[in-house]
Design an enzyme around this catalytic site. Structure first.
Site, PDB file in Angstrom:
ATOM      1  N   CYS A  94      26.354  38.438  44.237  1.00 25.01           N
ATOM      2  CA  CYS A  94      26.863  38.033  45.556  1.00 25.01           C
ATOM      3  C   CYS A  94      26.106  38.658  46.718  1.00 25.01           C
ATOM      4  CB  CYS A  94      28.349  38.362  45.679  1.00 25.01           C
ATOM      5  SG  CYS A  94      29.394  37.399  44.574  1.00 25.01           S
ATOM      6  N   HIS A 352      32.280  30.825  50.151  1.00 24.53           N
ATOM      7  CA  HIS A 352      31.359  31.846  49.630  1.00 24.53           C
ATOM      8  C   HIS A 352      30.345  31.191  48.706  1.00 24.53           C
ATOM      9  CE1 HIS A 352      29.694  35.370  47.911  1.00 24.53           C
ATOM     10  NE2 HIS A 352      30.652  35.698  47.068  1.00 24.53           N
ATOM     11  N   CYS A 382      30.812  43.151  48.091  1.00 19.96           N
ATOM     12  CA  CYS A 382      31.001  43.565  46.697  1.00 19.96           C
ATOM     13  C   CYS A 382      30.157  42.680  45.797  1.00 19.96           C
ATOM     14  CB  CYS A 382      32.475  43.491  46.315  1.00 19.96           C
ATOM     15  SG  CYS A 382      33.220  41.849  46.472  1.00 19.96           S
TER      16      CYS A 382
END
Length: 396
Positions: A94, A352, A382
């Protein structure tokens, strides 16, 4: 007064496409085309000639299918950059495109390049999440396919389970997480309605029937929330009453791309480009692979230490809302001014797109700092398997 380093890396431009819902308006747009749009957009907005770009560093998580074969290089060619401009693709999950911006700025700071683009993309409509891991043999269900020796050392669960354990450790209730999600949508809708997202590049998409439309805002934002329906949703993995993480208080799967142009001051000024921000800290940390998502805490602490700042010095704090529990545990640990924490909402509302989110949040944060007249911003994300990336920028 300390003189700036001759190779100081500065942010010259930062853009992102709107984030589309999975299966939504961007479902027919290839990811290489999305990334090319972002690359071309940041060059057009800054006015930098394409042949001055030294390298294109692209973040992408599921590097398979239309996102395989080095999408960074392919997108650079699609964007019309000369063949002499190289490109590379990288996967820090991510945090991929946030790290791509770090790497681009480090190359400039080292004196290797005058200009570089850190960027990223993910089309979760066209390339299923972790297709490179599943090889198309089924939907991603977790990390059971990792090397047995890793799993014997660390029983790495699905990230949803890690988010549940974070909620337990920080004593976050289901209501806490749902309320946070509602506020994310409220803030995102307010920002959309106010037209403050200067970083967004409108793109062509399709409506439900397949007709062409222009998408100029994040598609996942809800102007109104059916609170009763939200509170009645079952947890993603755990049994009702035993868990609080639902699809409504977690990030949305999305399609999108982003790009940040970094360059030396002297080189930028030679092209008439005004620098917009400098880097005060670039951090990547490892953390517990089982809890996975708590790395935002040590990453933020390290970034603030490097920058010589405290949480109170910040004008904007962008914590990626992979799950509400991640942003809430960050808030419990740092006690920031909540008006400065994700002021325009976060991934629960706007989505996202994995590899495209990091540079996109940086572009959003810079636009927010400029809109508010702020000076310092912290972005922290994160990452699966227990990592996190953090950046502190100072608006010039």
């Amino acid at each position: 007064m300390t003189q700036p380093h001759p190779h100081e890396a500065l942010i010259l431009g930062a853009v992102r496409t709107p984030f589309g819902r999975r299966g939504g308006a961007l479902r027919e747009t290839r990811p290489d085309e999305l990334l090319a749009t972002a690359i071309g957009g940041v060059l057009q907005r800054t006015g930098l000639p394409a042949d001055r770009v030294g390298d294109v560093l692209a973040g992408c998580v599921s590097q398979a299918g239309e996102q395989g074969a080095n999408i960074g290089r392919q997108a650079a060619l699609l964007a019309g950059l000369p063949a002499e401009v190289p490109g590379v693709s990288m996967n820090r999950m991510c945090g991929s495109s946030q790290f791509a911006v770090h790497a681009a700025s480090q190359a400039v700071a080292a004196g290797d390049l005058d200009f570089a683009i850190g960027c990223g993309v993910e089309s979760m409509s066209r390339v299923p999440m972790f297709l490179d891991l599943t090889l198309g043999e089924g939907d991603f269900r977790g990390f059971d396919g990792l090397h047995p020796d890793i799993l014997r050392r660390y029983a790495i669960p699905h990230q949803v389970e890690s988010a549940e354990r974070i909620a337990e450790q920080w004593k976050l209730s289901r209501a806490d997480m749902d309320d946070f999600a509602i506020e994310s949508h409220r803030r995102a809708e307010a920002a959309r309605a106010a037209g403050v997202h200067a970083e967004i590049l409108p793109v062509t998409g399709v409506d439900r029937e397949g007709g062409a439309i222009t998408l100029a805002h994040d598609e996942g934002i809800r102007a109104s929330i059916d609170v009763d329906r939200m509170r009645g949703m079952a947890p993603v993995f755990r049994q009702p009453g035993e868990g609080g993480v639902t699809a409504a208080n977690a990030s949305q799967m999305s399609d999108g791309a982003s790009a940040v142009l970094v360059g030396r001051r002297g080189a930028a000024e030679a092209h008439g480009i005004r620098p917009r921000a400098r880097f005060r800290a670039r951090v990547a940390v490892g953390s517990d692979p089982v809890m996975q998502l708590t790395g935002v805490i040590p990453a933020a602490r390290r970034a603030l230490e490097v920058a010589g700042l405290s949480i109170r010095d910040l004008d904007w704090i962008e914590v990626n809302e992979a799950f509400a529990s991640v942003a809430l545990c960050f808030a419990r640990e740092f006690a920031p001014d909540l008006d400065k924490l994700n002021p325009w909402g976060g991934a629960i509302a706007h989505g996202h797109p994995l590899g495209g989110t990091g540079a996109g949040l940086m572009a959003k944060m810079l636009a927010g700092l400029e809109h508010r007249g702020g000076q310092f911003g912290l972005q922290v994300m994160c990452i699966g398997h227990g990592m996190a990336t953090a950046t502190v920028i100072e608006r010039i």
